[in-house]
Design a protein around this motif. Structure first.
Motif, PDB file in Angstrom:
ATOM      1  N   MET A  16       0.830  -1.208   0.000  1.00 27.97           N
ATOM      2  CA  MET A  16       0.000   0.000   0.000  1.00 27.97           C
ATOM      3  C   MET A  16       0.867   1.261   0.000  1.00 27.97           C
ATOM      4  SD  MET A  16      -3.074  -0.848  -0.327  1.00 27.97           S
ATOM      5  CE  MET A  16      -3.982   0.573   0.150  1.00 27.97           C
ATOM      6  N   ARG A  17       1.927   1.251   0.788  1.00 25.21           N
ATOM      7  CA  ARG A  17       2.837   2.417   0.807  1.00 25.21           C
ATOM      8  C   ARG A  17       3.489   2.617  -0.548  1.00 25.21           C
ATOM      9  NH1 ARG A  17       5.698   1.608   6.688  1.00 25.21           N
ATOM     10  NH2 ARG A  17       3.886   2.238   7.907  1.00 25.21           N
ATOM     11  N   ALA A  18       3.899   1.550  -1.183  1.00 22.53           N
ATOM     12  CA  ALA A  18       4.514   1.644  -2.508  1.00 22.53           C
ATOM     13  C   ALA A  18       3.524   2.209  -3.524  1.00 22.53           C
ATOM     14  CB  ALA A  18       5.031   0.279  -2.946  1.00 22.53           C
ATOM     15  N   ILE A  19       2.273   1.767  -3.443  1.00 23.06           N
ATOM     16  CA  ILE A  19       1.249   2.278  -4.361  1.00 23.06           C
ATOM     17  C   ILE A  19       1.021   3.775  -4.119  1.00 23.06           C
ATOM     18  CG2 ILE A  19      -1.212   2.166  -4.932  1.00 23.06           C
ATOM     19  CD1 ILE A  19      -1.031  -0.875  -4.471  1.00 23.06           C
ATOM     20  N   ILE A  20       0.946   4.182  -2.860  1.00 28.12           N
ATOM     21  CA  ILE A  20       0.728   5.602  -2.541  1.00 28.12           C
ATOM     22  C   ILE A  20       1.893   6.449  -3.022  1.00 28.12           C
ATOM     23  CG2 ILE A  20       0.563   7.237  -0.623  1.00 28.12           C
ATOM     24  CD1 ILE A  20      -1.119   5.109   0.843  1.00 28.12           C
ATOM     25  N   ALA A  22       3.955   5.722  -5.484  1.00 23.96           N
ATOM     26  CA  ALA A  22       3.921   5.745  -6.948  1.00 23.96           C
ATOM     27  C   ALA A  22       2.865   6.725  -7.454  1.00 23.96           C
ATOM     28  CB  ALA A  22       3.643   4.340  -7.490  1.00 23.96           C
ATOM     29  N   LEU A  23       1.686   6.723  -6.849  1.00 22.54           N
ATOM     30  CA  LEU A  23       0.642   7.666  -7.257  1.00 22.54           C
ATOM     31  C   LEU A  23       1.052   9.113  -6.982  1.00 22.54           C
ATOM     32  CD1 LEU A  23      -2.587   5.753  -6.148  1.00 22.54           C
ATOM     33  CD2 LEU A  23      -1.762   6.148  -8.481  1.00 22.54           C
ATOM     34  N   ALA A  24       1.720   9.348  -5.857  1.00 28.26           N
ATOM     35  CA  ALA A  24       2.179  10.698  -5.541  1.00 28.26           C
ATOM     36  C   ALA A  24       3.212  11.172  -6.563  1.00 28.26           C
ATOM     37  CB  ALA A  24       2.768  10.740  -4.139  1.00 28.26           C
ATOM     38  N   LEU A  25       4.124  10.294  -6.959  1.00 28.35           N
ATOM     39  CA  LEU A  25       5.125  10.670  -7.967  1.00 28.35           C
ATOM     40  C   LEU A  25       4.484  10.939  -9.324  1.00 28.35           C
ATOM     41  CD1 LEU A  25       8.074   8.259  -7.080  1.00 28.35           C
ATOM     42  CD2 LEU A  25       7.971  10.736  -6.764  1.00 28.35           C
ATOM     43  N   VAL A  26       3.526  10.110  -9.708  1.00 27.71           N
ATOM     44  CA  VAL A  26       2.816  10.329 -10.975  1.00 27.71           C
ATOM     45  C   VAL A  26       2.061  11.648 -10.924  1.00 27.71           C
ATOM     46  CG1 VAL A  26       0.920   9.496 -12.419  1.00 27.71           C
ATOM     47  CG2 VAL A  26       2.680   7.913 -11.620  1.00 27.71           C
ATOM     48  N   GLY A  27       1.402  11.933  -9.819  1.00 30.81           N
ATOM     49  CA  GLY A  27       0.662  13.190  -9.674  1.00 30.81           C
ATOM     50  C   GLY A  27       1.579  14.402  -9.713  1.00 30.81           C
ATOM     51  N   ALA A  28       2.719  14.327  -9.021  1.00 28.16           N
ATOM     52  CA  ALA A  28       3.658  15.459  -9.020  1.00 28.16           C
ATOM     53  C   ALA A  28       4.252  15.675 -10.408  1.00 28.16           C
ATOM     54  CB  ALA A  28       4.759  15.215  -7.999  1.00 28.16           C
ATOM     55  N   THR A  29       4.572  14.591 -11.096  1.00 26.94           N
ATOM     56  CA  THR A  29       5.124  14.718 -12.451  1.00 26.94           C
ATOM     57  C   THR A  29       4.092  15.304 -13.396  1.00 26.94           C
ATOM     58  OG1 THR A  29       6.534  12.809 -12.042  1.00 26.94           O
ATOM     59  CG2 THR A  29       6.189  13.441 -14.341  1.00 26.94           C
ATOM     60  N   THR A  30       2.857  14.822 -13.321  1.00 31.62           N
ATOM     61  CA  THR A  30       1.800  15.336 -14.193  1.00 31.62           C
ATOM     62  C   THR A  30       1.534  16.808 -13.901  1.00 31.62           C
ATOM     63  OG1 THR A  30       0.804  13.152 -14.260  1.00 31.62           O
ATOM     64  CG2 THR A  30      -0.585  14.992 -14.924  1.00 31.62           C
ATOM     65  N   ALA A  31       1.488  17.179 -12.642  1.00 32.82           N
ATOM     66  CA  ALA A  31       1.229  18.580 -12.294  1.00 32.82           C
ATOM     67  C   ALA A  31       2.356  19.486 -12.776  1.00 32.82           C
ATOM     68  CB  ALA A  31       1.060  18.719 -10.780  1.00 32.82           C
ATOM     69  N   GLY A  32       3.580  18.995 -12.770  1.00 36.69           N
ATOM     70  CA  GLY A  32       4.706  19.808 -13.237  1.00 36.69           C
ATOM     71  C   GLY A  32       4.742  19.945 -14.743  1.00 36.69           C
ATOM     72  N   CYS A  33       4.164  19.002 -15.461  1.00 41.25           N
ATOM     73  CA  CYS A  33       4.197  19.037 -16.929  1.00 41.25           C
ATOM     74  C   CYS A  33       3.044  19.828 -17.527  1.00 41.25           C
ATOM     75  CB  CYS A  33       4.173  17.624 -17.485  1.00 41.25           C
ATOM     76  SG  CYS A  33       5.672  16.696 -17.094  1.00 41.25           S
ATOM     77  N   LEU A  34       1.958  19.954 -16.792  1.00 45.28           N
ATOM     78  CA  LEU A  34       0.816  20.676 -17.324  1.00 45.28           C
ATOM     79  C   LEU A  34       1.037  22.177 -17.190  1.00 45.28           C
ATOM     80  CD1 LEU A  34      -2.136  18.581 -15.898  1.00 45.28           C
ATOM     81  CD2 LEU A  34      -1.155  18.490 -18.178  1.00 45.28           C
ATOM     82  N   GLN A  35       0.753  22.912 -18.240  1.00 47.65           N
ATOM     83  CA  GLN A  35       0.895  24.358 -18.221  1.00 47.65           C
ATOM     84  C   GLN A  35      -0.440  24.983 -18.587  1.00 47.65           C
ATOM     85  OE1 GLN A  35       4.062  25.545 -20.759  1.00 47.65           O
ATOM     86  NE2 GLN A  35       5.617  24.512 -19.571  1.00 47.65           N
ATOM     87  N   VAL A  36      -0.828  25.966 -17.811  1.00 48.49           N
ATOM     88  CA  VAL A  36      -2.066  26.677 -18.077  1.00 48.49           C
ATOM     89  C   VAL A  36      -1.762  27.805 -19.059  1.00 48.49           C
ATOM     90  CG1 VAL A  36      -3.904  28.052 -17.048  1.00 48.49           C
ATOM     91  CG2 VAL A  36      -2.943  26.124 -15.806  1.00 48.49           C
TER      92      VAL A  36
END
Length: 114
Positions: A16-20, A22-36
């Motif tokens: 469960m910790r590994a999944i959390i 991994a999801l946090a890293l995916v979310g941070a990467t996606t948020a950094g790549c999106l530009q408004v």
């Protein structure tokens, strides 16, 4: 009744910790790549108002910006964005502590100072 062993609960917690993580890293990467995309400027508008003591018309058209050098304390700028004596202008002198005076007119701006 079946109770999980201690090793099974520890393994589940690790998964469960590994999944959390991994999801946090995916979310941070996606948020950094999106530009408004920047918003476009507001279109020029005109607003009029009237009251018992009088009325006014305010136009928020394009802004006039620029620099001018005083020659013997005076400068005159010709630009069609100045439409009359009721234009609101702001003039500053960043090189001296002396005041400058701005006088707009139809198609021009006169600046005077020391």
């Amino acid at each position: 009744m079946f109770l999980p062993s201690r090793n099974e609960t520890d393994a589940t917690k690790l998964v469960m910790r590994a999944i959390i993580v991994a999801l946090a890293l995916v979310g941070a990467t996606t948020a950094g790549c999106l530009q408004v995309q920047p918003q476009p400027p507001l279109p020029p508008t005109t607003m009029s108002s009237w009251g018992p003591t009088g009325g006014f018309t305010l136009s928020s058209g394009s802004t006039c910006t620029g620099h001018a050098t005083l020659n013997v304390g005076h400068a005159s700028i010709s630009d069609p964005c100045f439409t009359g004596v009721d234009n609101v202008v702001m003039c500053t002198d960043t090189t001296a502590a002396n005041d400058v005076q701005c006088s707009p007119g139809p198609g021009y701006l006169t600046i005077s100072g020391l």
